[in-house]
Design a protein around this motif. Structure first.
Motif, short mmCIF file in Angstrom:
data_model
loop_
_atom_site.label_atom_id
_atom_site.label_comp_id
_atom_site.label_asym_id
_atom_site.label_seq_id
_atom_site.Cartn_x
_atom_site.Cartn_y
_atom_site.Cartn_z
N LYS A 168 11.93 -31.48 -26.75
CA LYS A 168 12.76 -32.52 -27.32
C LYS A 168 11.96 -33.47 -28.21
O LYS A 168 12.42 -33.93 -29.25
N ALA B 113 15.42 -28.14 -29.74
CA ALA B 113 14.81 -29.02 -28.74
C ALA B 113 14.41 -28.22 -27.50
O ALA B 113 13.37 -28.46 -26.89
N GLU B 114 15.26 -27.24 -27.16
CA GLU B 114 14.92 -26.39 -26.00
C GLU B 114 13.69 -25.54 -26.29
O GLU B 114 12.83 -25.35 -25.44
N GLU B 115 13.61 -25.06 -27.52
CA GLU B 115 12.54 -24.14 -27.89
C GLU B 115 11.21 -24.87 -28.06
O GLU B 115 10.18 -24.43 -27.54
N LEU C 166 19.97 -29.08 -30.74
CA LEU C 166 19.83 -28.97 -29.28
C LEU C 166 19.04 -27.72 -28.92
O LEU C 166 18.19 -27.73 -28.02
N GLN C 167 19.32 -26.63 -29.66
CA GLN C 167 18.63 -25.37 -29.40
C GLN C 167 17.13 -25.47 -29.75
O GLN C 167 16.27 -25.02 -28.99
#
Lengths: 399, 399
Positions: free
Chosen positions: B33, B28-30, B25-26
Motif C-alpha cells: 500500500k 497496492a496488494e502487489e 487496490l490491486q
C-alpha cells in the motif's frame, strides 16, 4: 413545459397513501394523536431490535471513520456482501458468492436498478393485482409499462390462468411480491412452480429471458408457520430483492440488497449493468454505516408476535362486526371488502371516525381498503369503538 | 436483449475512474500500500470532524429509534430542512423556508431528481467542459442528452462565448459545478452575472425556463480566500445542489440536499415534481440518521488546511519538475497538462511509477490528467520521487 410529461402523469396519480399519511398527521393535530387511528402507512412500530442498536454502536467503535463513512465499491462492502451471501446460502441452500450481491438503497432502490438495467422504452413489466402502486412509477422512470393481471379475489393467489396471454415479446420482468402487500397472502411453492413452468414456455416463445423480481421485504413476517418459498431456488431467472426496512424497523435508513444467481441467463452482462445502474442512478452505493450494521445482523429476526397479536385482534373484531376480511398469512396488512361498490365512500366514512384506511384502487384491485396494522397494539384497542361506529354507519348508509 | 440499449452504452463507456481505483487496490496488494500513489478518486482523507461524530452519538441517544430510523416526509425531516434553510439564509441572504429544501441521497441523487422531474426524452442539458463524466449517465437515465461546450483552456473559466449557440428549444438545464471538478477553477461573480444575462435572453427566445443546476459539493473548499458566488442569489431559475460527502468526509453515507427558491419560475409545479421524483426513483427519502446528524452540523466547517498543504506541495513540486499545472483555486483536484498529445500515454507512464492519475477525456477535455489530492500528506511526500522519475521518463519518451 416546466416538468416532463411522464412526471405530470405521476404527480397527478401518485402519492395517495402518502397524502393520507399527511392528512392523518393533520387530523392528529386537530383531534389529538390518541384520537386518530392511522392505518395508512407501512411504517413499522415494532422497536428496532437491540442487536441492531448494539451493532450500530460496535461498528462506530471498532472501525476508523474513513472506513465506516467512506466510499467503497459501488456494489457495497465486501464483508457485508459476503455476510448476505452466506445467510442466503445457509437459509435456502443456494450457492451465492459475495459478487452476486449488490447492496441497495432499500428494495425500491433495487427495483429501480433492475428496471434501469433492463428496460428499453416501451418494454413491459407484468404485475399481479393487487400490487404496490409504486411499481408503476419505478417502471415509468425508464419508459417501461406495467401490464396488470387482474386479482383472483376468491383466494388472492397468483392469477396464473391469465399470465401467458399477458406475456409479449416486450415482456422483460414479472414482479412477485411474497408475502403480498396489500393482501397478506403468501404464495405457496406449488404456485411458484407453476409460475416457473409458464415462464419457461413463454421464454421459448419470445426468445429472451424474463426475470422474476422477487420483492420480499416481508419474508420474515409469515404467521402460523406458513412457509414462504424461496423463488430463486425454483426459477433460475430470478432477481431476489430484500429490504431491512420492515423486519428490522429501519425504513428511513434505506438499506436493502439484490441477489443474482450465476444460474440466471445473461448473468455476466446483467450483474455488470446492475452495478452501473446502482452508481449512475445517483445512489452511488447503499448508505455505508448501515451496510456494516446489517452485515452483523443477518440472524436477527423480526418480533413476529408484535404484529401477530395486532393481526388477530383486528381480524377477529372486524369479522365480528360483519365485515368481509381477508385473513392475512403474512406481511402486516389486512384487506377489508368495502360494503359499497365504490370503496372511496368507505374510506371517507372511516375518516369521520378518525380511522385512516387506504383504498385498494392504486393497488389495481378496487373494492377493498387496506389496513396497515404495523402499529401499536394500544392504538388498535383504542380504535375498536370507532370501528363499531363505522360498521353502524356503513349499514345505515347502505341503500 | 439482456440489458437495455442505453445501458449497453453506459456500461461500455463508464466507470473509468472507478476502474482505476480498483486497479489501484490491486497494485497496492502487489507492491504494498505504501508504494502505490493513488490519486484517482475523490474520496476525502480528511478525518470526519469531531462535531459530526458527536452529533451521531447525540442523535442516537436523544431520540427514540422509531424517529431516528423511521419514515418521515419524502422531502425529509422538517427540523433538518429548517436547519438547512436557516443556514443558507444566514450565509447568502436568501429567503428559503423549510419547504424549499429536499433532502437527497447525495448530490448525485439530487441531480437525478431534477432530471427525472424535468427531462423528456431528447431534451438537452448543457455542460461546460471540463465536467464530471457521470452527468452524462444521469441525463441518459431519462433519455436526456448532454450538450458539451468545449473548455476554455486559457483560464478554465466558463466558455460563455459558446453558450448561446448551444441553447436550443430542447434545453432544460445548464450545469455549473463551482468550484470545478476537475479544474479546481472557481467561477467568479462577474462570470455568473454574464451567464445569467445570456440565459435570460435565451429563455425569452425559446419560451421556457432554463434551470441552472448549481452542483456545489466543493463550495467550502476555496483557498486563499477566493469567494464562491452563490448562484441562486444572482440567477433566479437556479436549483442549488449540495452534498456533505466532501466537506464532512461522509461520501459513503449519501447525504445531501437540493434547494429551490420560490422566485424560480414554475416553483409550485417543480417542487412538487422533485418530491415525487425523490420518492419514485427509489430513494424514498435521504438516509434518516444522517439527515438528523447534518441538521446539527450546519456550522461545521471543512479542515481547509488539510487539503491546502497538499495543494501547495503538489503544485510547487510538479511545476518545479517542468510540468504545466493549472493552479487550483478550489476543490481538491489538480490538472496537469499531458506532455504527450494522447494523455493516456502519460497515464500509463504514471502507472509504471505506481502513480494513478485520471485522463480528462471523460471530463470532455482531453490532453490533461487529474490528480485528486484529497489524500494523506505523507502519501504525497512519498510520491515525490516517483513524480521525479515520471518527469524524467516523460522527457525521454518524447519524440
Amino acid at each position: 413545459m416546466i416538468i416532463s410529461n411522464s412526471m405530470e402523469t405521476l404527480v397527478a396519480g401518485s402519492g395517495v397513501i402518502r397524502k393520507l399519511f399527511e392528512e392523518g398527521l393533520q387530523m392528529a393535530e386537530e383531534f389529538g394523536k390518541e384520537n386518530v387511528y392511522d392505518f395508512s402507512l407501512g411504517n413499522p412500530a415494532s422497536p428496532v431490535p437491540e442487536a441492531v442498536t448494539k451493532a450500530i454502536a460496535d461498528v462506530l467503535k471498532e472501525n476508523p471513520d474513513s472506513y465506516v463513512h467512506g466510499y467503497m465499491k459501488n456494489a457495497g462492502f465486501d464483508e457485508t456482501r459476503k455476510a448476505v451471501a452466506d445467510h442466503l446460502n445457509k437459509s435456502f441452500g443456494m450457492g451465492y458468492s459475495a459478487e452476486d450481491i449488490i447492496m441497495t438503497v432499500g428494495a425500491a432502490g433495487a427495483m429501480n436498478c433492475v428496471f434501469r438495467a433492463v428496460l428499453n422504452p416501451g418494454d413491459e413489466v407484468v404485475v399481479f393485482a393487487p400490487f404496490f402502486g409504486e411499481y408503476n412509477s419505478y417502471a415509468s422512470n425508464y419508459g417501461g409499462k406495467l401490464v396488470v393481471i387482474p386479482a383472483k379475489t376468491d383466494d388472492f393467489d397468483l392469477n396464473l390462468e391469465k399470465l401467458e396471454e399477458n406475456i409479449s415479446v416486450n415482456t422483460k420482468c414479472i414482479i412477485v411480491n411474497n408475502p403480498n402487500n396489500p393482501s397478506g397472502r403468501i404464495y405457496p411453492k406449488e404456485t411458484i412452480e407453476r409460475l416457473g413452468e409458464i415462464i419457461k414456455k413463454a421464454e421459448n416463445r419470445i426468445g429472451h429471458p424474463i426475470y422474476v423480481l422477487c420483492d420480499e421485504p416481508y419474508r420474515e413476517l409469515a404467521y402460523d408457520g406458513v412457509e414462504v418459498p424461496y423463488i430463486p431456488s425454483i426459477i433460475e431467472n430470478s432477481i431476489y430483492i430484500y429490504s431491512y426496512s420492515k423486519t428490522l424497523s429501519l425504513p428511513g435508513e434505506r438499506i436493502g440488497y439484490l441477489a443474482l444467481s450465476k444460474k440466471a441467463e445473461g448473468y455476466d452482462k446483467l450483474i455488470g449493468a446492475l452495478v452501473v445502474a446502482n452508481r449512475c442512478l445517483g445512489y452511488v452505493n447503499a448508505p455505508s454505516l448501515f451496510q456494516l450494521v446489517i452485515g452483523r445482523c443477518q440472524d436477527v429476526g423480526v418480533d413476529l408476535e408484535f404484529y401477530d397479536k395486532n393481526r388477530k385482534l383486528l381480524y377477529e373484531k372486524l369479522t365480528d362486526l360483519g365485515f368481509e376480511v381477508i385473513k392475512p398469512e403474512g406481511a402486516f396488512y389486512l384487506l377489508v371488502k368495502s360494503p359499497f361498490e365504490d370503496e372511496s365512500r368507505f374510506v371517507e366514512l372511516g375518516k369521520k371516525q378518525h380511522i385512516i384506511m387506504v383504498s385498494t384502487k392504486t393497488f389495481g384491485c378496487p373494492g377493498y381498503v387496506r389496513i396497515a396494522y404495523c402499529v401499536d397494539y394500544d392504538m388498535i384497542k383504542r380504535s375498536l369503538p370507532a370501528f363499531e361506529r363505522l360498521a353502524k354507519d356503513s349499514r345505515e348508509v347502505l341503500p
